[in-house]
Design a protein around this motif. Structure first.
Motif, PDB file in Angstrom:
ATOM      1  N   ILE A   1       0.850  -1.185   0.000  1.00  0.00           N
ATOM      2  CA  ILE A   1       0.000   0.000   0.000  1.00  0.00           C
ATOM      3  C   ILE A   1       0.888   1.238   0.000  1.00  0.00           C
ATOM      4  N   ARG A   2       0.679   2.100  -0.973  1.00  0.00           N
ATOM      5  CA  ARG A   2       1.442   3.344  -1.055  1.00  0.00           C
ATOM      6  C   ARG A   2       0.496   4.541  -1.025  1.00  0.00           C
ATOM      7  N   GLU A   3       1.005   5.651  -0.528  1.00  0.00           N
ATOM      8  CA  GLU A   3       0.236   6.894  -0.475  1.00  0.00           C
ATOM      9  C   GLU A   3       0.379   7.658  -1.779  1.00  0.00           C
ATOM     10  N   PHE A   4      -0.743   8.149  -2.285  1.00  0.00           N
ATOM     11  CA  PHE A   4      -0.757   8.984  -3.479  1.00  0.00           C
ATOM     12  C   PHE A   4      -1.473  10.289  -3.145  1.00  0.00           C
ATOM     13  N   ARG A   5      -1.641  11.130  -4.139  1.00  0.00           N
ATOM     14  CA  ARG A   5      -2.294  12.414  -3.895  1.00  0.00           C
ATOM     15  C   ARG A   5      -3.756  12.210  -3.528  1.00  0.00           C
ATOM     16  N   ARG A   6      -4.087  12.439  -2.263  1.00  0.00           N
ATOM     17  CA  ARG A   6      -5.445  12.354  -1.730  1.00  0.00           C
ATOM     18  C   ARG A   6      -6.023  10.942  -1.801  1.00  0.00           C
ATOM     19  N   THR A   7      -5.159   9.933  -1.817  1.00  0.00           N
ATOM     20  CA  THR A   7      -5.661   8.562  -1.835  1.00  0.00           C
ATOM     21  C   THR A   7      -4.536   7.581  -1.515  1.00  0.00           C
ATOM     22  N   GLU A   8      -4.886   6.321  -1.359  1.00  0.00           N
ATOM     23  CA  GLU A   8      -3.928   5.226  -1.175  1.00  0.00           C
ATOM     24  C   GLU A   8      -4.263   4.135  -2.171  1.00  0.00           C
ATOM     25  N   ALA A   9      -3.260   3.340  -2.520  1.00  0.00           N
ATOM     26  CA  ALA A   9      -3.484   2.266  -3.499  1.00  0.00           C
ATOM     27  C   ALA A   9      -2.506   1.127  -3.251  1.00  0.00           C
ATOM     28  N   VAL A  10      -2.929  -0.070  -3.653  1.00  0.00           N
ATOM     29  CA  VAL A  10      -2.061  -1.243  -3.615  1.00  0.00           C
ATOM     30  C   VAL A  10      -1.268  -1.263  -4.928  1.00  0.00           C
ATOM     31  N   VAL A  11       0.057  -1.267  -4.818  1.00  0.00           N
ATOM     32  CA  VAL A  11       0.921  -1.177  -5.995  1.00  0.00           C
ATOM     33  C   VAL A  11       1.584  -2.537  -6.246  1.00  0.00           C
ATOM     34  N   ILE A  12       1.513  -2.980  -7.503  1.00  0.00           N
ATOM     35  CA  ILE A  12       2.162  -4.226  -7.912  1.00  0.00           C
ATOM     36  C   ILE A  12       2.902  -3.958  -9.223  1.00  0.00           C
ATOM     37  N   GLY A  13       4.219  -4.055  -9.187  1.00  0.00           N
ATOM     38  CA  GLY A  13       5.002  -3.937 -10.404  1.00  0.00           C
ATOM     39  C   GLY A  13       5.324  -5.313 -10.936  1.00  0.00           C
ATOM     40  N   PHE A  14       5.492  -5.440 -12.254  1.00  0.00           N
ATOM     41  CA  PHE A  14       5.817  -6.761 -12.797  1.00  0.00           C
ATOM     42  C   PHE A  14       6.518  -6.644 -14.143  1.00  0.00           C
ATOM     43  N   THR A  15       7.188  -7.721 -14.495  1.00  0.00           N
ATOM     44  CA  THR A  15       7.808  -7.866 -15.811  1.00  0.00           C
ATOM     45  C   THR A  15       7.410  -9.236 -16.363  1.00  0.00           C
ATOM     46  N   CYS A  16       7.469  -9.338 -17.687  1.00  0.00           N
ATOM     47  CA  CYS A  16       7.142 -10.612 -18.323  1.00  0.00           C
ATOM     48  C   CYS A  16       7.672 -10.602 -19.754  1.00  0.00           C
ATOM     49  N   LEU A  17       7.476 -11.684 -20.477  1.00  0.00           N
ATOM     50  CA  LEU A  17       7.806 -11.758 -21.905  1.00  0.00           C
ATOM     51  C   LEU A  17       6.520 -11.963 -22.684  1.00  0.00           C
ATOM     52  N   ASN A  18       6.427 -11.317 -23.841  1.00  0.00           N
ATOM     53  CA  ASN A  18       5.266 -11.547 -24.697  1.00  0.00           C
ATOM     54  C   ASN A  18       5.581 -12.662 -25.682  1.00  0.00           C
ATOM     55  N   ALA A  19       4.681 -12.914 -26.614  1.00  0.00           N
ATOM     56  CA  ALA A  19       4.846 -14.036 -27.546  1.00  0.00           C
ATOM     57  C   ALA A  19       6.050 -13.842 -28.452  1.00  0.00           C
TER      58      ALA A  19
END
Length: 320
Positions: free
Chosen positions: A248-266
């Motif tokens: 959970i991170r704080e943003f401007r006037r709100t909070e959000a669950v942050v998930i970063g990711f990487t992957c490979l496409n076809a």
């Protein structure tokens, strides 16, 4: 003997030739009254009268008001009316939206029929690495409740978008913006995604909203890695899917669950992305995704982070 007495002087006469009495005649001879003496007398009297008038004016204009005015020690200066005081004390609303420290002044600009930001949310400032207000490279995308910054040059792209609530699974609205540059499959090299559903689902009490955000974090933290791709917005990841730990991170006037990711496409190209899951201060589930080819982010340093950090909730939302 001779008489040497001289003859008596001739009698004095008036203008008509009539003789005057001796005494009156002598008086006129001894005290003559020239004609200009009366004129001088009038001048003197007029000067005295003018001086008296000037003196009276001075008395009424300066002297009497001076004695009539109360002294400051006895009667302090009157206090300004509340309306004038508020007007003089009110600061100019020249602070841009993205500048700290607070949006309290802007809360007074809530239009008629709109809902003000609930207490406590205006204090959340969030990351500093966000697009500056008025940055020509960015434009604001605003729904009825929240806003998200994305590249102004991007165009509509409805190819992607998870359209279900990550908690309830109900359909969500969606909006995707992608770059005009495409990869070999005709997919935008980078895009931003926005969705929301069930307005007011969690109410607007800060405690309930934050509890709902914590529930989202707990859900993703406990989810098996194989299931995460179903809930995250990316460029059709096909393998090598790796995510950061949900937080959970704080943003401007709100909070959000942050998930970063990487992957490979076809095609074997590396994809970098970040997803934000939140509940607006008015209790509406919301999600944001930013994704793109790693080559695009390499050519635009810090752009992925800046776009993700620009997530915010509006100062107010329209009713209805």
């Amino acid at each position: 003997m001779s008489n040497n007495l001289s003859a008596p002087p001739p009698p004095h006469r008036d203008a008509a030739g009539n003789p005057l009495p001796p005494e009156q005649g002598r008086q006129n001879v001894q005290n003559p009254q020239p004609p200009h003496s009366k004129k001088n007398l009038f001048i003197v009297l007029g000067s005295i009268a003018a001086a008296v008038i000037v003196a009276l004016i001075v008395v009424f204009v300066w002297v009497i008001p001076t004695f009539a005015t109360p002294q400051a020690a006895d009667d302090p200066a009157p206090v300004a009316t509340s309306g004038a005081a508020e007007e003089s004390a009110a600061p100019e609303d020249s602070t841009p939206e993205d500048a700290a420290p607070s949006d309290a002044a802007a809360s007074e600009e809530v239009p008629a029929g709109a809902f003000a930001l609930p207490p406590g949310w205006a204090d959340l400032q969030g990351p500093a690495n966000i697009p500056a207000e008025g940055d020509p490279l960015f434009s604001r995308f605003v729904t009825g409740e929240s806003s998200f910054q994305y590249l102004a040059a991007w165009t509509g792209d409805d190819t992607f978008g998870i359209t279900t609530d990550p908690v309830s699974g109900t359909p969500m609205q969606q909006k995707a913006q992608g770059t005009e540059e495409r990869d070999g499959d005709g997919i935008a090299l980078a895009f931003a995604f926005f969705a929301e559903a069930e307005e007011g689902k969690h109410g607007k009490e800060p405690a309930k909203v934050r509890a709902a955000i914590q529930e989202i974090e707990a859900k993703f933290t406990a989810m098996p890695a194989a299931e995460l791709p179903q809930h995250l917005v990316g460029h059709k990841c096909t393998g090598n899917f790796e995510t950061t730990t949900p937080e959970i991170r704080e943003f401007r006037r709100t909070e959000a669950v942050v998930i970063g990711f990487t992957c490979l496409n076809a095609r074997g190209e590396t994809i970098q992305a970040v997803n934000l899951f939140s509940v607006t201060p008015w209790g509406t589930p919301q999600m944001v995704g930013v994704s793109g080819h790693s080559t695009y982010w390499n050519e635009n340093p810090e752009l992925l982070e800046k776009i993700a950090n620009s997530y915010r909730a509006n100062r107010w939302k329209l009713g209805g």
